[in-house]
Design a protein around this motif. Structure first.
Motif, PDB file in Angstrom:
ATOM      1  N   VAL A 174       0.991  -1.215  -0.063  1.00 56.00           N
ATOM      2  CA  VAL A 174      -0.238   0.363  -0.301  1.00 56.00           C
ATOM      3  C   VAL A 174       0.449   0.792   0.003  1.00 56.00           C
TER       4      VAL A 174
ATOM      5  N   ILE B 215       1.730   4.479   0.938  1.00 56.71           N
ATOM      6  CA  ILE B 215       1.687   5.801   1.917  1.00 56.71           C
ATOM      7  C   ILE B 215       2.595   5.985   1.491  1.00 56.71           C
TER       8      ILE B 215
ATOM      9  N   TYR C 269      -5.125  10.121  -2.298  1.00 53.84           N
ATOM     10  CA  TYR C 269      -4.281   9.136  -1.147  1.00 53.84           C
ATOM     11  C   TYR C 269      -5.002   7.472  -1.452  1.00 53.84           C
ATOM     12  N   VAL C 270      -6.029   6.555  -1.935  1.00 52.74           N
ATOM     13  CA  VAL C 270      -6.794   5.453  -1.590  1.00 52.74           C
ATOM     14  C   VAL C 270      -6.893   5.936  -3.091  1.00 52.74           C
TER      15      VAL C 270
ATOM     16  N   ALA D 188      -2.906   4.747  -3.741  1.00 50.13           N
ATOM     17  CA  ALA D 188      -3.020   3.080  -3.433  1.00 50.13           C
ATOM     18  C   ALA D 188      -2.613   2.251  -4.685  1.00 50.13           C
TER      19      ALA D 188
ATOM     20  N   GLU E 141      -4.627   8.288   6.089  1.00 53.48           N
ATOM     21  CA  GLU E 141      -3.695   7.045   4.862  1.00 53.48           C
ATOM     22  C   GLU E 141      -4.291   5.690   5.578  1.00 53.48           C
TER      23      GLU E 141
ATOM     24  N   SER F 287      -6.271   3.555   2.585  1.00 58.97           N
ATOM     25  CA  SER F 287      -5.822   3.639   1.583  1.00 58.97           C
ATOM     26  C   SER F 287      -5.892   2.017   1.565  1.00 58.97           C
TER      27      SER F 287
END
Ligand code: FES
Ligand code: FES
Lengths: 699, 157
Positions: free
Chosen positions: A73, A75, A191-192, A195, A223, A226
């Motif tokens: 993932v 981040i 962010y999602v 990822a 975060e 994500s």
């Protein structure tokens, strides 16, 4: 108060009051599969075998082998897997999802899955540093060699759980064109999206992320979504069906990120005038099993090492340690609450041992305009702390109470904290990483839609941004709309973090609105875009940790009065008085709401909210064990916002959301110390800790 | 399988199924009333508050069997009343709403409180909210809103 500060009715409030606002658990998705996570039950070990019982028709398991792209993932790094593959590193680490149409069947299957491990010794001690930073200013060795006096103390802070009232949740579904859409409770849709791009190994058009109404976040939905977004996307890809992953409270408390526990050692060197001229700081943070954002949290903590004071000679270093515990992460304040707690306590204890009133001692060291910051940048804008302190002392009747309480042995106390929050991303993050973009879209009827990635998770940003745009356009606020962000419709204006939304995104919108106004033609569809350009006065050297860590600083002063029960040591809040400099408050009522909520969380961090871990297992796992303030735990609040417009902020606004939390813990602990006549070095200062201090503590 | 008859938002309804199911699941999933929220599932937060015979209960702890023959009111019906209007206006004007996840439960708790005590003192309001958590507001604005609704809506309760 300026015009912009005059409050308007919050956009989203009526829908929320009536129960019509749709949070992720309220979405009706045809044919949805409910997902349940099977998790590690050990803190560290190898996965030898996963026994899944025969699955009924239409029930699926989803694990690492279903990840089409990279099992990591994103981040900052991709250090955390979407699903554990060969090893597990903390209790609660996700191994697979069970998905099916019937919740109870899914739960039953999840319970019967047996994972066989080869257990390995877990590491809970802080020995495995995964992020280390250090910086220096002046000549601290010399300052310590020549010091008239040296004072050293170590401070500890515990976990804090965000405890947003709505648990985490993510729903995903396949679109006809093969795209996967995710709708969830989140702060940072991009962010999602970013990822998931790597996890699905798809291109930009393959994934769409939409923020649902979000029931509080406080960093806890920065975060973490994500991870759930990546898991749900993989499950949708595998099953071809809509998938819903909703956490219950216990699961949410057990496995989501929390505030980093810290251990901070501070040494102060004083000159012959009893002024602190040198400071050495060593900071340790528990990052948990994966680094995530911990390096960034650490750097924010280190930059705040001097608190709101100017200290010429500094030596600051810190580490974020990996342990086999639940990963820690973003939480309102982001490293600053730990550091300010420690510095404020240090200054208070120094004052006591030198015979000063703590506020008088702090005043001798206040940062002033044009002073050099801890990292060699400059405080360019006026700093109003002296008058803010005067005002808070007067409203709280500090001087009289400070004397009277000490004399009459009343077990009452009052304490004051002084603090700041650096607004926006640390250093050149905005320019190098985020590169925010915003867009305004105007229709033929003159309605303007604000396209940004900023999420309103309760803080009121949709109202504040609408006011800014409407204000610049010179049009009524109800002609400007700020929908929940959708990555197919809104450009990436960056994450909703770091107290940057009003100042940075709002600033870009103000510029876009000015452009739109200039070009405005009635009855025509128009749009305007803006992108972030770093003001050229900001210089930051990431490697050397040197320069302007932030473009602007918000400042605060908080006084807290308490009464401590002689027998039980229970603490009652009698009053909270604050003054904040957030540049300009965009909407006074919204700002007061941020102030009340933030200081309540900050004070509770100092004396109430206790979360412990033993052998990698959290001991508080729900709202019964993990106590957050109820209506009867808060005191009356009295808040003032001073006007100090920031030239680069929209209408002069700086950051607000995090600032209000930071002063809570140091002010309440100072007040408790005043009441019980003992020094506190560890928070939360719970009744058990206070009893212990009263028996054995130091004056 | 149990058969449970009760009144839901002034309509007689029949539930057939497991009598041990939680009232919140029946309300949300079977009747599609999503205004009642689940914040904890263990009776601590009050987001799931509904009125059963005018008293506030956490629907997450309440087996549906317990509502047999009783009257359940959720936010979806209460929002059609003048009392709701008074509370709504006060919540808007006092800034009592942030993320909103606690809010329908707060409104239900306020209704239960004001129907017992139409002119409460601030302490009584604080006490009336003992079962409702809010993480966003720090409560003072909610307490002020309820006091204001009591004043501006004088005569409604
Ligand atoms: S969900 Fe029922 S009390 Fe929290
Ligand atoms: S407004 Fe968010 S929990 Fe109350």
């Amino acid at each position: 108060m300026t015009d912009i500060s005059a409050s308007i009715v919050r956009r989203d409030a009526a829908a929320k009051i009536s129960g019509r606002a749709a949070y992720v658990a309220d979405l009706a998705v045809e044919g949805v599969l409910h997902a349940r996570t099977v998790r590690s039950t050990i803190a560290k070990g190898a996965i030898l075998k996963v026994d899944v019982p025969p699955l009924p028709e239409g029930v699926y398991t989803v694990d690492h082998s279903d990840v089409p792209g990279e099992n990591g993932v994103k981040i900052i790094f991709k250090d955390m897997p979407v699903f554990a593959e060969r090893e597990v590193r903390y209790i609660g680490e996700p191994i697979l999802l069970v998905c099916g149409p019937d919740k109870e069947v899914v739960d039953e299957i999840a319970r019967t899955i047996v994972v066989t491990y080869r257990e390995e010794p877990a590491v809970f001690a802080w020995i495995d540093s995964k992020a280390h930073y250090a910086y220096h200013k002046g000549d601290s060795d010399k300052a310590f060699q020549n010091a008239a006096r040296i004072h050293t103390e170590t401070f500890e802070t515990g976990y804090q759980e965000q405890a947003y009232l709505e648990p985490q949740g993510m729903v995903g579904y396949p679109e006809a064109d093969g795209k996967i859409t995710l709708v969830g409770s989140m702060q940072c849709p991009y962010y999602v999206k970013n990822a998931v791009l790597g996890v699905l190994a798809c291109d930009d058009a393959g994934i769409r992320v939409i923020q649902a109404e979000t029931g509080g976040a406080f960093g806890g939905k920065e975060e973490f979504p994500s991870l759930t977004g990546a898991q749900v996307a993989v499950a949708v890809r595998k099953t071809g069906k809509p998938v819903s992953l909703l956490y219950e409270r216990t699961e949410d408390v057990e496995v989501t990120t929390k505030r980093h526990p810290s251990k901070i050692t501070l040494s102060a060197a004083l000159d012959a005038d009893l002024r602190v001229i040198g400071l050495k700081a060593t900071v340790g943070l528990d990052a948990g099993a994966y680094l995530g954002l911990s390096g960034v949290v650490l750097s924010r903590a280190l930059i705040a090492a001097t608190g709101a004071y100017t200290i010429p000679h500094l030596s600051v270093s810190g580490d974020a340690y990996r342990t086999n515990t639940v990963p820690t992460g973003a939480f309102r304040g982001f490293g600053a609450p730990q550091m300010f707690y420690a510095v404020e306590q240090l200054m208070g204890h120094l004052a006591a041992s030198l015979g000063f009133d703590p506020v008088a001692f702090k005043r001798r060291h206040l940062a002033r305009q044009n002073d050099e910051t801890s990292t060699g940048g400059r405080f360019r804008d006026p700093i109003l702390l002296p008058s803010m302190i005067d005002d808070v002392l007067e409203r709280s009747d500090y001087k009289r109470k400070r004397r009277a309480f000490a004399k009459d042995g009343a077990w009452k106390g009052i304490g004051v904290s002084v603090f700041f929050h650096g607004c926006g991303f640390t250093g050149s993050g905005e320019a190098t990483h985020i590169k925010a973009r915003v867009r305004l879209e105007k229709d033929a009827d003159g309605r303007v839609v604000v396209r940004v990635a900023s999420a309103d998770m309760g803080q009121g940003s949709s109202t504040a941004l609408a006011k800014i745009v409407a204000g610049v356009l010179g049009r009524p606020a109800d002609t400007v709309f700020v929908p929940h962000p959708d990555t197919d419709l809104a450009p990436d204006s960056g994450p909703t973090v770091a107290s940057r939304t009003t100042m940075i995104v709002g600033g870009l919108l103000a510029r876009a609105a000015a452009k739109l106004k200039e070009a405005w033609v009635d009855g025509v569809v128009q749009s305007a875009e803006e992108r972030y350009v770093q003001p050229d006065f900001i210089r930051w050297d990431e490697e050397a940790f040197h320069g302007d860590a932030y473009p602007a600083y918000s400042w605060g002063v908080t006084a807290v009065e308490v009464e401590v029960d002689r027998r039980s040591c229970a603490v009652t809040l009698k009053g909270v008085w604050s003054s904040y400099d957030v540049g300009t408050a965009i909407d006074e009522l919204l700002a007061l709401g941020q102030a009340d909520g933030g200081v309540t969380q900050g004070i509770a961090y100092g004396y109430l909210e206790k979360m412990e871990i033993r052998d990698g297992r959290l001991r508080q796992r729900n709202f019964t064990d993990y106590v957050i303030p109820t209506a009867s735990d808060v005191g009356p609040t009295d808040t003032v916002f001073v006007d100090n417009p920031f030239a680069y902020g929209p209408y002069g606004a700086k950051g607000l959301g995090e600032l209000t939390l930071i002063g809570g813990a140091p002010a309440v602990t100072a007040a408790i110390e005043h009441a019980i006549g003992r020094r506190i070095t560890k928070i939360p200062a719970t009744p058990e800790n206070l009893l212990e201090l009263i028996e054995h503590g130091q004056d | 399988m149990a058969r449970i008859e009760f009144t839901l938002n002034r309509e007689p309804v029949v539930y057939e199924g497991d009598a041990a199911r939680r009232l919140i699941d029946v309300i949300r999933d079977d009747f599609g009333l999503k205004g009642t929220k689940e914040g904890c599932g263990e009776g601590e937060c009050g987001a799931c508050s509904v009125l059963v015979d005018r008293a506030v209960v956490p629907s997450c702890l309440f087996p549906v069997a317990n509502v047999h023959g009783r009257h359940v009111v959720t936010i979806e019906d209460f929002r059609n009343t003048l009392r709701y209007r008074a509370l709504e206006r006060a919540f808007l004007e006092e800034g009592a709403v942030q993320c909103g996840f606690c809010t329908p439960g707060m409104i239900i708790a306020a209704e239960a409180l004001l129907s017992k005590d139409p002119h409460p003192a601030a302490e009584a309001v604080v006490e009336g909210l003992a079962g409702n958590l809010c993480r966003c507001t720090g409560y003072n604005m909610i307490v002020r809103a309820i006091l204001r609704a009591a004043k501006d809506g004088d005569g409604l309760w």
